[in-house]
Design a protein around this motif. Structure first.
Motif, PDB file in Angstrom:
ATOM      1  N   ALA A   1       3.544 -14.751  -5.075  1.00  0.00           N
ATOM      2  CA  ALA A   1       4.013 -13.737  -6.010  1.00  0.00           C
ATOM      3  C   ALA A   1       4.137 -12.396  -5.312  1.00  0.00           C
ATOM      4  O   ALA A   1       3.292 -12.008  -4.512  1.00  0.00           O
ATOM      5  CB  ALA A   1       3.047 -13.635  -7.185  1.00  0.00           C
ATOM      6  N   ALA A   2       5.198 -11.704  -5.606  1.00  0.00           N
ATOM      7  CA  ALA A   2       5.410 -10.369  -5.044  1.00  0.00           C
ATOM      8  C   ALA A   2       5.592  -9.381  -6.186  1.00  0.00           C
ATOM      9  O   ALA A   2       5.975  -9.740  -7.289  1.00  0.00           O
ATOM     10  CB  ALA A   2       6.640 -10.353  -4.139  1.00  0.00           C
ATOM     11  N   THR A   3       5.336  -8.131  -5.908  1.00  0.00           N
ATOM     12  CA  THR A   3       5.501  -7.094  -6.922  1.00  0.00           C
ATOM     13  C   THR A   3       6.391  -5.994  -6.372  1.00  0.00           C
ATOM     14  O   THR A   3       6.685  -5.933  -5.183  1.00  0.00           O
ATOM     15  CB  THR A   3       4.141  -6.482  -7.308  1.00  0.00           C
ATOM     16  N   GLY A   4       6.804  -5.131  -7.254  1.00  0.00           N
ATOM     17  CA  GLY A   4       7.498  -3.925  -6.831  1.00  0.00           C
ATOM     18  C   GLY A   4       8.885  -4.176  -6.285  1.00  0.00           C
ATOM     19  O   GLY A   4       9.636  -5.013  -6.752  1.00  0.00           O
ATOM     20  N   GLU A   5       9.205  -3.436  -5.209  1.00  0.00           N
ATOM     21  CA  GLU A   5      10.580  -3.368  -4.746  1.00  0.00           C
ATOM     22  C   GLU A   5      11.125  -4.688  -4.218  1.00  0.00           C
ATOM     23  O   GLU A   5      12.334  -4.928  -4.226  1.00  0.00           O
ATOM     24  CB  GLU A   5      10.713  -2.289  -3.665  1.00  0.00           C
ATOM     25  N   GLN A   6      10.262  -5.584  -3.768  1.00  0.00           N
ATOM     26  CA  GLN A   6      10.745  -6.850  -3.212  1.00  0.00           C
ATOM     27  C   GLN A   6      11.477  -7.678  -4.270  1.00  0.00           C
ATOM     28  O   GLN A   6      12.387  -8.438  -3.951  1.00  0.00           O
ATOM     29  CB  GLN A   6       9.578  -7.656  -2.641  1.00  0.00           C
TER      30      GLN A   6
ATOM     31  N   LEU B   1      12.202 -17.040   7.708  1.00  0.00           N
ATOM     32  CA  LEU B   1      13.148 -16.041   7.206  1.00  0.00           C
ATOM     33  C   LEU B   1      12.506 -15.145   6.152  1.00  0.00           C
ATOM     34  O   LEU B   1      12.689 -13.929   6.158  1.00  0.00           O
ATOM     35  CB  LEU B   1      14.379 -16.733   6.622  1.00  0.00           C
ATOM     36  N   VAL B   2      11.758 -15.751   5.235  1.00  0.00           N
ATOM     37  CA  VAL B   2      11.115 -14.962   4.178  1.00  0.00           C
ATOM     38  C   VAL B   2      10.065 -14.028   4.778  1.00  0.00           C
ATOM     39  O   VAL B   2       9.963 -12.856   4.373  1.00  0.00           O
ATOM     40  CB  VAL B   2      10.493 -15.890   3.117  1.00  0.00           C
ATOM     41  N   ALA B   3       9.301 -14.517   5.741  1.00  0.00           N
ATOM     42  CA  ALA B   3       8.291 -13.660   6.384  1.00  0.00           C
ATOM     43  C   ALA B   3       8.942 -12.479   7.084  1.00  0.00           C
ATOM     44  O   ALA B   3       8.437 -11.349   7.025  1.00  0.00           O
ATOM     45  CB  ALA B   3       7.475 -14.489   7.370  1.00  0.00           C
ATOM     46  N   LEU B   4      10.082 -12.735   7.741  1.00  0.00           N
ATOM     47  CA  LEU B   4      10.771 -11.672   8.469  1.00  0.00           C
ATOM     48  C   LEU B   4      11.422 -10.676   7.522  1.00  0.00           C
ATOM     49  O   LEU B   4      11.216  -9.461   7.641  1.00  0.00           O
ATOM     50  CB  LEU B   4      11.823 -12.291   9.394  1.00  0.00           C
ATOM     51  N   ARG B   5      12.179 -11.176   6.568  1.00  0.00           N
ATOM     52  CA  ARG B   5      12.924 -10.288   5.689  1.00  0.00           C
ATOM     53  C   ARG B   5      12.046  -9.678   4.605  1.00  0.00           C
ATOM     54  O   ARG B   5      12.355  -8.612   4.071  1.00  0.00           O
ATOM     55  CB  ARG B   5      14.084 -11.054   5.056  1.00  0.00           C
TER      56      ARG B   5
END
Length: 270
Positions: A183-188, A223-227
């Protein structure tokens, strides 16, 4: 020349006959974005429709559910479990809110209110129902895009910590690969793109010929880790009995491509 033509025709007919009935692959795709009682998600509907299209192009029989309430999700899983029995491969893709409650993972339907702990287990879909259905196939994949679930923290107001955004560690069944976006929050989760990051990365990789499915998911993880720059990650667990590629090699159009031709499906049917 006539003999050569007949030999080529015989080769084409044999190839098409051998591939006329490729092994079954089935998929269930769910995207929940319009939550009336908790914060909504921007990408989930588009994630689901785009993934369904990609999987259909790859030869999967796809069932699609968008903004599904609990009854719709349960009915979809029940029908999918019957389809998955004996299939070569089964895949579930989910984009939407996901929660962990007292150690178990749950997917959140759009009908969920999350107003109290008493009804939590009855109002949400337990993740185990999906893994049980997937286990009926010879090889299976569970892919969950949970971007935005962290936003539920302010909406839940849980004091005992029983409900946690995200799914935590998911233990796969035998012959199953699991890819879970943390789960991510905010601008991502507010990027001006059509798809969430996991889905966008997966769509860019899944139709590439010659890549095994495990390799595809590892590339997506990178890719997800990098971007995502640390704001979003993908956890991968499990293994398959043998490397399976998402692009089919046992279909009629693949047989034509092996002979150096790539006609449209309508032309092959003609």
């Amino acid at each position: 020349m006539r003999r050569g033509f007949l030999a080529l025709l015989g080769l084409l007919m044999a190839a098409c006959a051998a591939h006329a009935q490729p092994a079954r692959r089935v998929a269930l795709v769910i995207g929940n974005s319009d939550y009336p009682h908790v914060p909504g998600l921007k990408f989930a509907g588009e994630d689901a429709s785009d993934m369904a299209g990609a999987l259909e192009r790859l030869g999967f029989e796809v069932a699609l559910a968008v903004n599904a309430d609990l009854d719709s999700m349960r009915n979809s899983v029940s029908a999918f479990a019957r389809q998955a029995g004996g299939a070569e491969a089964a895949l579930v893709f989910y984009s939407g809110h996901a929660l962990r409650y007292r150690g178990d993972g749950y997917l959140v339907p759009v009908s969920a209110t999350l107003k109290d702990d008493t009804s939590f287990e009855w109002d949400n879909l337990q993740l185990q129902q999906l893994t049980d259905a997937l286990a009926r196939a010879r090889a299976s994949f569970l892919i969950i895009e949970g971007c935005g679930s962290g936003r539920l923290v302010s909406a839940l107001h849980r004091r005992d910590g029983a409900v946690i955004p995200g799914l935590g560690e998911v233990v796969p069944r035998p012959n199953m690969l699991v890819a879970i976006s943390s789960a991510a929050t905010g601008e991502q989760c507010d990027e001006p793109t059509r798809n969430a990051l996991l889905t966008e990365s997966l769509l860019a990789q899944i139709e590439i010929p010659g890549l095994g499915a495990g390799h595809v998911l590892r590339r997506v993880q990178q890719l997800v880790a990098l971007r995502g720059a640390g704001r979003q990650t993908v956890e991968i667990a499990g293994s398959l009995p043998a490397e399976l590629a998402f692009p089919r090699t046992d279909s009629a159009n693949a047989a034509f491509r092996n002979l150096g031709a790539d006609p449209a499906v309508v032309e092959m049917r003609g």
